[in-house]
Write a protein that holds these residues in place. Structure first.
Motif, PDB file in Angstrom:
ATOM      1  N   LYS A 213      55.802 -31.843 -25.094  1.00  0.00           N
ATOM      2  CA  LYS A 213      56.768 -30.880 -24.850  1.00  0.00           C
ATOM      3  C   LYS A 213      57.776 -31.797 -23.594  1.00  0.00           C
ATOM      4  N   SER A 214      58.985 -31.938 -23.808  1.00  0.00           N
ATOM      5  CA  SER A 214      59.696 -32.691 -22.905  1.00  0.00           C
ATOM      6  C   SER A 214      60.013 -32.052 -21.467  1.00  0.00           C
ATOM      7  N   GLU A 215      59.821 -30.701 -21.191  1.00  0.00           N
ATOM      8  CA  GLU A 215      60.315 -30.126 -20.097  1.00  0.00           C
ATOM      9  C   GLU A 215      58.763 -30.304 -19.101  1.00  0.00           C
ATOM     10  N   PHE A 216      57.889 -31.018 -19.602  1.00  0.00           N
ATOM     11  CA  PHE A 216      56.627 -31.096 -18.663  1.00  0.00           C
ATOM     12  C   PHE A 216      56.731 -32.692 -18.510  1.00  0.00           C
ATOM     13  N   VAL A 217      56.741 -33.062 -17.107  1.00  0.00           N
ATOM     14  CA  VAL A 217      56.682 -34.559 -16.783  1.00  0.00           C
ATOM     15  C   VAL A 217      55.658 -34.778 -15.715  1.00  0.00           C
ATOM     16  N   SER A 293      52.543 -30.715 -13.023  1.00  0.00           N
ATOM     17  CA  SER A 293      53.742 -30.975 -14.026  1.00  0.00           C
ATOM     18  C   SER A 293      54.411 -29.738 -14.640  1.00  0.00           C
ATOM     19  N   LEU A 294      53.628 -28.478 -14.599  1.00  0.00           N
ATOM     20  CA  LEU A 294      54.103 -27.383 -15.208  1.00  0.00           C
ATOM     21  C   LEU A 294      55.080 -26.631 -14.281  1.00  0.00           C
ATOM     22  N   TYR A 295      54.656 -26.745 -12.988  1.00  0.00           N
ATOM     23  CA  TYR A 295      55.411 -25.723 -12.396  1.00  0.00           C
ATOM     24  C   TYR A 295      56.358 -26.315 -11.076  1.00  0.00           C
ATOM     25  N   GLU A 296      57.130 -25.683 -10.435  1.00  0.00           N
ATOM     26  CA  GLU A 296      58.472 -25.855  -9.845  1.00  0.00           C
ATOM     27  C   GLU A 296      57.806 -26.544  -8.540  1.00  0.00           C
ATOM     28  N   LYS A 323      51.412 -21.877 -22.060  1.00  0.00           N
ATOM     29  CA  LYS A 323      52.515 -22.862 -21.956  1.00  0.00           C
ATOM     30  C   LYS A 323      52.210 -24.140 -22.837  1.00  0.00           C
ATOM     31  N   THR A 324      51.004 -24.703 -22.729  1.00  0.00           N
ATOM     32  CA  THR A 324      50.985 -25.940 -23.662  1.00  0.00           C
ATOM     33  C   THR A 324      50.232 -25.659 -24.932  1.00  0.00           C
TER      34      THR A 324
END
Length: 484
Positions: A213-217, A293-296, A323-324
């Protein structure tokens, strides 16, 4: 993401390289193991290596490498370093020697092992320490899942008896009694491997979800080598205490003798003990990466992760899995937050029974003798489960790492007596002494003296412990190995 992959590769490589060094230092041989020699059909039962590994993994893991790693992610990707190097040079070493020294001494509990190499006083301290710690762990891992089950029922608008935490507490304690009482291969040996696989699948699913998932880095260590904790809680030594399972945990030493009594060969120790610890380290690394990686991140601080953790560990695990992995992740999360604590709780009570049996020399092959220990242990659990133990539980993290410290010093004395490289364990023992003592001086629930005093005090005390060990070695001669 690159730093995560490097740490993952180091963990896997550490099993094959450093784990082999640890094994060669100990020198396992073909002597008859306690499982073969004693084989009482209750606690000494030969089990296949793959089952030993999965049971050991679930015994030592539970939710520890998940929630502890996510708490550790509050400090940022610097936690990857502690999980990686802590597992390779401390946790794996600790678990291997706690298991193999038990195996070399007829499957003795860790308190008895410490007494053999550190003396009678330390044996008695560890006996009390271990039993109290194990009953506390077992009780908390009964109350927690009971509350989670009730929450699920209430969210589904189910009321009445099924939504009573009292009912579920007694059901879980009843299961604990059965699992503690009967032969280890009847329940633990049969269902634990299944849940161990579930724990691994959950971690792999989270890892795949992050990468696809591209939104997670996953942030890089070298770009975020700083304290990202929203409360500015110091990295040293609070992070090292917070992330126990997944790096090094004294609780593992109370569990390793369970499998030491079920091994068919000493040469299984590398895979069963060191290997299970590396597997736990990998699981912890994945969950720490999820937390990072998942949180602000606001102003360089892990604010988003802090917010979700404020809702409790079950909410955090549920959120990451959903989420994953989506729907399947929610199912795995429910298994994790309910089943994993229970599987740690029942082996905690079983270890407590074995510790008391070793302490008072009570034969456990007879039903009546086992009842003598099982009834009061579970009775104590039932009483503690109805008390407000929140404040007492705050001391668990420190006592857990202090136990790890003592076990490493025990292994160091064993290696010295056998004229082997005792620095293999003495170095991590000194490090963990610094961690434990620094936290004790710093933490609000302990001496609360602040970092200005805690930092130098922790280092000085660690040096003193090392000096005491070196002085003790000069007074001893080589001791004979336990008879083959």
């Amino acid at each position: 993401m690159i730093s995560f992959l490097i740490c993952l590769a180091l963990l896997i490589g550490g099993y094959f390289v450093y784990g082999k060094i640890v094994e060669n230092t100990f020198e396992p041989d073909d002597r008859e193991t306690p499982a073969v020699k004693i084989n009482d059909g209750v606690d000494y039962v030969v089990m296949p290596q793959w089952k030993l590994f999965l049971v050991q993994l679930l015994n030592i893991a539970g939710l520890g490498p998940i929630f502890g790693a996510m708490q550790g992610a509050l400090w940022g990707p610097v936690v990857f370093l502690w999980i990686t190097f802590g597992t390779i040079f401390a946790g794996g070493v600790h678990d291997y020697f706690s298991g193999m020294l038990s195996e070399r001494n007829n499957g003795a509990s860790i308190s008895e092992v410490c007494g053999i190499y550190l003396g009678k006083f330390m044996k008695n301290v560890m006996r009390v320490f271990s039993v109290v710690l194990l009953v506390m762990v077992g009780t908390v891992f009964a109350v927690g899942p009971a509350g989670l089950i009730v929450t699920l029922f209430k969210n589904g608008n189910v009321t009445g008896l099924l939504a009573s935490p009292e009912l579920w507490l007694w059901i879980i304690l009843a299961y604990y009694f059965i699992a503690t009482f009967i032969s280890i291969d009847k329940i633990i040996g049969r269902i634990y491997p299944v849940f161990g696989v579930c724990l691994v699948i959950m971690a792999v699913g989270v890892c795949i979800g992050i990468f696809t998932k591209s939104e997670f880095v996953i942030p890089e260590i070298w770009s975020n080598f700083r304290n990202m904790h929203p409360s500015a809680t110091p990295v040293w030594s609070v992070m090292f205490i917070t992330v126990a399972c997944g790096a090094i945990s004294g609780f593992h030493a109370t569990q390793s003798p369970l499998m030491a009594r079920c091994m068919n060969s000493e040469k299984q120790g590398h895979f069963v003990f060191y290997g299970a610890m590396v597997a736990e380290g990998v699981i912890a690394l994945i969950w720490a990466a999820a937390g990072c990686s998942l949180y602000e991140v606001t102003g360089g601080l892990s604010t988003g992760l802090s917010d979700i953790l404020a809702n409790g560990q079950s909410a955090a695990i549920y959120d990451v899995c959903s989420k994953t992995m989506g729907g399947i992740g929610i199912v795995l999360a429910m298994i994790g937050v309910i089943v994993c604590p229970i599987t740690s709780g029942d082996t905690a009570f079983r270890s407590a029974r074995l510790t008391l049996a070793d302490w008072f020399g009570i034969d456990q092959t007879k039903y009546g003798k086992r009842l003598i220990l099982c009834v009061p242990l579970l009775g104590a659990g039932a009483i503690i489960g109805h008390l407000d133990y929140t404040i007492i539980w705050r001391y668990f993290s420190w006592t857990n790492q202090t136990l790890a410290m003592i076990v490493l010093w025990t292994a160091s004395m064993y290696l010295f007596q056998q004229q082997k490289n005792y620095w293999l364990t003495a170095v991590p023992a000194t490090f963990m002494s610094a961690v434990s003592m620094t936290y004790f001086v710093y933490a609000p629930e302990c001496l609360n003296l602040g970092t200005a005093i805690a930092y130098p005090a922790g280092i000085i005390l660690a040096v003193i412990f090392l000096a005491i060990f070196v002085r003790a070695t000069k007074r001893q001669k080589k001791q004979p190995e336990p008879a083959a």
